[in-house]
Design an enzyme around this catalytic site. Sequence first.
Site, PDB file in Angstrom:
ATOM      1  N   HIS A  81      -7.389   4.919   3.840  1.00 21.23           N
ATOM      2  CA  HIS A  81      -5.957   5.160   4.368  1.00 21.23           C
ATOM      3  C   HIS A  81      -5.975   6.771   4.731  1.00 21.23           C
ATOM      4  O   HIS A  81      -5.423   7.295   5.965  1.00 21.23           O
ATOM      5  CB  HIS A  81      -5.030   5.253   3.265  1.00 21.23           C
ATOM      6  CG  HIS A  81      -5.192   3.686   2.835  1.00 21.23           C
ATOM      7  ND1 HIS A  81      -4.431   3.407   1.541  1.00 21.23           N
ATOM      8  CD2 HIS A  81      -5.383   2.575   3.311  1.00 21.23           C
ATOM      9  CE1 HIS A  81      -4.710   1.956   1.200  1.00 21.23           C
ATOM     10  NE2 HIS A  81      -5.170   1.510   2.247  1.00 21.23           N
ATOM     11  N   HIS A 238      -0.325  -2.763   7.963  1.00 24.49           N
ATOM     12  CA  HIS A 238      -1.583  -2.152   7.123  1.00 24.49           C
ATOM     13  C   HIS A 238      -2.853  -2.374   7.296  1.00 24.49           C
ATOM     14  O   HIS A 238      -3.626  -1.347   7.152  1.00 24.49           O
ATOM     15  CB  HIS A 238      -1.045  -2.555   5.418  1.00 24.49           C
ATOM     16  CG  HIS A 238      -1.903  -1.778   4.513  1.00 24.49           C
ATOM     17  ND1 HIS A 238      -1.691  -0.296   4.240  1.00 24.49           N
ATOM     18  CD2 HIS A 238      -3.270  -1.968   3.963  1.00 24.49           C
ATOM     19  CE1 HIS A 238      -2.801  -0.143   3.553  1.00 24.49           C
ATOM     20  NE2 HIS A 238      -3.649  -0.938   3.217  1.00 24.49           N
ATOM     21  N   ASP A 242      -6.023   0.207   7.842  1.00 22.32           N
ATOM     22  CA  ASP A 242      -7.189  -0.015   7.441  1.00 22.32           C
ATOM     23  C   ASP A 242      -8.388   0.046   8.312  1.00 22.32           C
ATOM     24  O   ASP A 242      -9.273   0.733   8.088  1.00 22.32           O
ATOM     25  CB  ASP A 242      -7.223  -1.431   6.612  1.00 22.32           C
ATOM     26  CG  ASP A 242      -6.929  -1.344   5.095  1.00 22.32           C
ATOM     27  OD1 ASP A 242      -6.439  -0.090   4.733  1.00 22.32           O
ATOM     28  OD2 ASP A 242      -6.550  -2.287   4.689  1.00 22.32           O
ATOM     29  N   HIS A 265     -12.029  -4.540   5.622  1.00 23.89           N
ATOM     30  CA  HIS A 265     -12.911  -3.528   5.445  1.00 23.89           C
ATOM     31  C   HIS A 265     -14.379  -3.939   5.996  1.00 23.89           C
ATOM     32  O   HIS A 265     -15.291  -3.362   6.670  1.00 23.89           O
ATOM     33  CB  HIS A 265     -12.972  -2.945   4.176  1.00 23.89           C
ATOM     34  CG  HIS A 265     -11.761  -2.444   3.754  1.00 23.89           C
ATOM     35  ND1 HIS A 265     -11.148  -1.662   4.386  1.00 23.89           N
ATOM     36  CD2 HIS A 265     -10.762  -2.974   2.689  1.00 23.89           C
ATOM     37  CE1 HIS A 265      -9.772  -1.360   3.735  1.00 23.89           C
ATOM     38  NE2 HIS A 265      -9.729  -2.281   2.715  1.00 23.89           N
TER      39      HIS A 265
HETATM   40 ZN   LIG Z   1      -5.425  -0.435   2.847  1.00 26.18          ZN
END
Ligand SMILES: [Zn+2]
Length: 306
Positions: A81, A238, A242, A265
């Site tokens: 973040h 969100h 990321d 991720h």
């Molecule tokens: Zn996150």
Amino acid sequence: MSVLNQKTINTNLTFKGVGLHSGLLATMTVKPAEPNSGIIFKRTDIKEDNIIIPNIFNVSSAVFCTTISNESGVSVSTIEHLMGALYGLGIDNALIEIDNQEVPILDGSAKLFVAAISKIGIKNSDAPIKIVKIEKKIEFIDGSKTISIEPSKISLDIDFELKYENEIIGTQKNSVKVFESDLSDIYNSRTFCLFEDIEKLKEMGLAQGGSLDNAIVVKDNEILNEEGLRNEKEFVNHKILDCMGDLYLSGYKIIGKIVCSQGGHKLTNQLLRKVFQNNENFSLVEITEKHLPNVFVNKSHLRSIA
Ligand SMILES: [Zn+2]
């Protein structure tokens, strides 16, 4: 302020708080840094080998958050973040000193990082920026999860989709132009989880610092946070935050188009590893007024690369 020059922050900024997964309290100070130093993490609680570079090849874990480690195994986690905020704001150089293993989660979004940096301001340098220009389409697929990056003319586009069986989250899609769009909704969007997953996460030693103050929790048809959502597409927004943070582990602004479905991720990291394995997939361009690549023939577009 020239958009072609490298930037850092004006003064030191300190953040304190618990880590989402470790539950450990950390004090983190983001400091201005010289041109061409990039983003550097330094663990001040460790005396030797305490520098960790946020580079795609230093990602030691990308399960639930992004963790980077150096050769001595010294790590810092949940960097995404903060990295997303730095990427979106065009901060090229900063030294991040932290006295524990995990970046404070704060409110679960990048909102407070962005607000603090915007308040103290950004400092320009004379050094030209460098960008990575994607030359070939590269794809990474893991079952139903897919991510690809392909050449684009001038911008970094992120087109993201997530699909949940849960009705409240459901299927959400959004796309942004990182250097041009208003990213407020992206920065403000919090991390989230399903209520039924919390116990499992805690058993795995994760989410130890998690609470309704730093994550959206969805239980069946209900959002347990009293204040509800901050924006209509907060879940997918969100994921875009990321993604931005994870893209910054390439070290540079990227000119390309990302299309991702149900990624995270790990997928972003796998894609970037594939891109940077082969020099034919990308070119690294130093942007100076005298030496503009063909993609920059329309100078009016330059303002969007700040
Ligand atoms: Zn996150």
